[in-house]
Design an enzyme around this catalytic site. Structure first.
Site, mmCIF file in Angstrom:
data_model
loop_
_atom_site.group_PDB
_atom_site.id
_atom_site.type_symbol
_atom_site.label_atom_id
_atom_site.label_comp_id
_atom_site.label_asym_id
_atom_site.label_seq_id
_atom_site.Cartn_x
_atom_site.Cartn_y
_atom_site.Cartn_z
ATOM 1 C CG HIS A 1 -2.940 3.475 3.052
ATOM 2 N ND1 HIS A 1 -3.796 3.158 1.777
ATOM 3 C CD2 HIS A 1 -2.901 2.095 3.489
ATOM 4 C CE1 HIS A 1 -3.966 1.753 1.671
ATOM 5 N NE2 HIS A 1 -3.490 1.234 2.631
ATOM 6 C CG ASN B 1 -6.736 -0.690 2.056
ATOM 7 O OD1 ASN B 1 -6.111 -0.463 1.284
ATOM 8 N ND2 ASN B 1 -6.261 -1.456 3.006
ATOM 9 C CB CYS C 1 -0.966 0.147 1.047
ATOM 10 S SG CYS C 1 -2.125 -1.519 1.281
HETATM 11 O O1 UT7 Z 1 -3.656 -1.354 3.698
HETATM 12 C C1 UT7 Z 1 -2.714 -1.511 4.827
HETATM 13 C C2 UT7 Z 1 -2.672 -2.602 5.815
HETATM 14 N N1 UT7 Z 1 -4.066 -2.786 6.200
HETATM 15 C C3 UT7 Z 1 -4.459 -2.093 7.256
HETATM 16 O O2 UT7 Z 1 -4.044 -1.152 7.756
HETATM 17 C C4 UT7 Z 1 -5.566 -2.767 8.215
HETATM 18 C C5 UT7 Z 1 -5.281 -2.575 9.776
HETATM 19 N N2 UT7 Z 1 -6.277 -3.200 10.478
HETATM 20 C C6 UT7 Z 1 -7.544 -3.166 10.694
HETATM 21 O O3 UT7 Z 1 -8.139 -2.244 9.816
HETATM 22 C C7 UT7 Z 1 -8.067 -3.755 11.798
HETATM 23 O O4 UT7 Z 1 -7.630 -4.450 12.359
HETATM 24 C C8 UT7 Z 1 -9.443 -4.735 11.233
HETATM 25 C C9 UT7 Z 1 -10.537 -3.811 10.483
HETATM 26 C C10 UT7 Z 1 -8.921 -5.428 10.106
HETATM 27 C C11 UT7 Z 1 -10.120 -5.429 12.150
HETATM 28 O O5 UT7 Z 1 -10.611 -4.684 13.115
HETATM 29 P P1 UT7 Z 1 -10.224 -5.028 14.795
HETATM 30 O O6 UT7 Z 1 -10.924 -3.840 15.487
HETATM 31 O O7 UT7 Z 1 -8.607 -5.182 14.818
HETATM 32 O O8 UT7 Z 1 -10.956 -6.353 14.898
HETATM 33 P P2 UT7 Z 1 -10.329 -7.819 15.373
HETATM 34 O O9 UT7 Z 1 -9.524 -8.488 14.194
HETATM 35 O O10 UT7 Z 1 -9.573 -7.729 16.769
HETATM 36 O O11 UT7 Z 1 -11.712 -8.769 15.392
HETATM 37 C C12 UT7 Z 1 -12.598 -8.098 16.564
HETATM 38 C C13 UT7 Z 1 -13.716 -9.258 16.265
HETATM 39 C C14 UT7 Z 1 -13.209 -10.748 16.353
HETATM 40 O O12 UT7 Z 1 -14.345 -11.384 17.062
HETATM 41 P P3 UT7 Z 1 -13.960 -11.945 18.354
HETATM 42 O O13 UT7 Z 1 -12.930 -12.888 18.317
HETATM 43 O O14 UT7 Z 1 -13.944 -10.861 19.222
HETATM 44 O O15 UT7 Z 1 -15.162 -12.768 18.973
HETATM 45 C C15 UT7 Z 1 -13.339 -10.983 14.913
HETATM 46 O O16 UT7 Z 1 -13.909 -12.281 14.656
HETATM 47 O O17 UT7 Z 1 -14.557 -8.926 15.358
HETATM 48 C C16 UT7 Z 1 -14.457 -9.992 14.471
HETATM 49 N N3 UT7 Z 1 -14.517 -9.811 13.185
HETATM 50 C C17 UT7 Z 1 -15.827 -9.298 12.430
HETATM 51 N N4 UT7 Z 1 -16.959 -9.342 12.940
HETATM 52 C C18 UT7 Z 1 -18.083 -8.968 12.077
HETATM 53 C C19 UT7 Z 1 -13.866 -9.675 12.051
HETATM 54 N N5 UT7 Z 1 -14.079 -9.306 10.856
HETATM 55 C C20 UT7 Z 1 -15.418 -9.180 10.971
HETATM 56 C C21 UT7 Z 1 -16.433 -8.609 10.481
HETATM 57 N N6 UT7 Z 1 -17.758 -8.510 10.685
HETATM 58 N N7 UT7 Z 1 -16.035 -8.515 8.924
#
Ligand code: UT7
Length: 333
Positions: free
Chosen positions: A260, A290, A120
């Protein structure tokens, strides 16, 4: 391209363009594909919809549209172009480069052409690479493009990633700058120790395509979102402060900070820490998701065309992504 002796002091963006597919995929659409909700996606990412390229088209089609718009804005024709750099991790083919495919489409027959792969951060790497060529005097008119068709490498069964990505392209023309304007400074960094945090495992020499790699969806993006989030929040601020402090500026001097577009929470975190106003930190992640290396040039094109960036404005662009890579530029528009 050949080395001449007319080294300019710096370079300036003289034209911008962008392109996005017509087809929109909303959060509601995704609710029918994986276990997710509009509420989760909006609150965790800021994304409301993203664009998806129809199967009949590929990355070069989007690049061509964005590039033609940027050339027109700069008042150049394709035969004026000396150098084409395309930043992408989703090229049409492993080889040749998408820059060469774009060159053929444009009939920019005098140009040297190459791709840059920096996740990215690709557009920032491409822009600063072109800057070197122009400052070195070997090139007057560089075309720099960031294009991604990430939805072709998305695992549509992984709710942790499939809600994030979209397709698009942004392009700029870079030329020698008049005195007092143009690119002031840049910073480029990488840390290959973080390669595993964001990668497409299969399809390269380490894991060539087999029926098994396809069945296991190893040709799609695998990401440790939490780790990337923490990394991004740290390096974006570090890069920006390095550029500002190193050149005697304060955050409040910025007319626009182009970050970004990976997650609205990262953007807001940085904006608040630097005490910047919302109007100085443009956002379009709600509409595009993204788009990796295309995100900054698409946003830039929108702001320039809306007349919100004008001559003399101090502008910064900061990106981060796979590699790991990160970095940015500071420029006087
Ligand atoms: O482009 C360059 C690189 N990419 C980035 O910059 C991405 C950076 N990271 C992020 O933007 C975030 O980490 C994400 C948006 C990918 C994820 O958000 P988060 O707040 O870090 O969520 P998480 O991965 O900690 O997940 C929290 C919960 C989990 O459930 P449990 O284990 O707490 O029950 C996930 O399974 O949310 C769940 N989850 C979802 N729930 C509903 C993960 N994806 C989804 C979803 N819908 N799409």
């Amino acid at each position: 391209m050949s080395v001449k002796s007319n080294n300019p002091y710096s370079t300036i963006i003289t034209g911008t363009g962008s392109a996005a597919p017509d087809r929109v995929l909303t959060n509601r659409d995704l609710e029918n594909m994986v276990e997710t909700s509009d509420e989760w996606i909006v609150s965790r990412t800021g994304i409301r919809e993203r664009r998806i390229l129809d199967r009949a088209f590929s990355a070069v089609d989007l690049s061509e549209q964005a590039a033609r718009a940027a050339l027109e804005a700069a008042g150049l024709s394709p035969e004026d172009v000396d150098l084409i750099i395309v930043a992408t991790v989703t090229p049409d083919h492993p080889t040749p480069s998408n820059a060469c495919l774009l060159q053929a489409r444009l009939q920019a027959n005098r140009a040297a052409a190459m791709d840059i792969s920096a996740g990215c951060t690709g557009f920032t790497y491409a822009l600063t690479t072109a800057h070197q060529f122009v400052c070195g005097g070997s090139c007057r008119n560089a075309l720099v493009v960031g294009t991604e068709v990430l939805t072709r490498v998305t695992d549509w069964e992984d709710r942790g990633t499939c809600v994030l990505f979209g397709d698009g392209s942004g392009a700029v023309v870079l030329q020698p700058a008049p005195e007092g304007r143009g690119l002031i400074d840049y910073t480029l960094r990488s840390d290959g120790r973080g390669a595993e945090l964001l990668l497409i495992p299969a399809g390269g020499s380490a894991m060539p395509a087999t029926a098994e790699t396809v069945a296991q969806r190893l040709h799609t993006v695998k990401m440790n979102g939490n780790e990337i989030f923490k990394f991004a929040a740290r390096v974006v601020e570090e890069s920006l402060q390095e550029l500002l402090q190193g050149n005697g500026f304060q955050p409040s001097d910025l007319k626009a900070l182009f970050l970004h577009q990976a997650n609205l929470r990262i953007i807001e975190h940085i904006r608040k820490r630097l005490k910047l106003k919302p109007e100085n930190v443009p956002v379009n992640i709600d509409r595009y998701g993204n788009t990796s290396s295309a995100s900054i040039p698409i946003l830039l094109d929108e702001e320039v065309r809306a007349g919100r960036i004008t001559e003399g404005d101090l502008v910064s662009m900061i990106a981060f992504g796979a590699g790991l890579t990160w970095g940015g530029v500071l420029m006087r528009w």
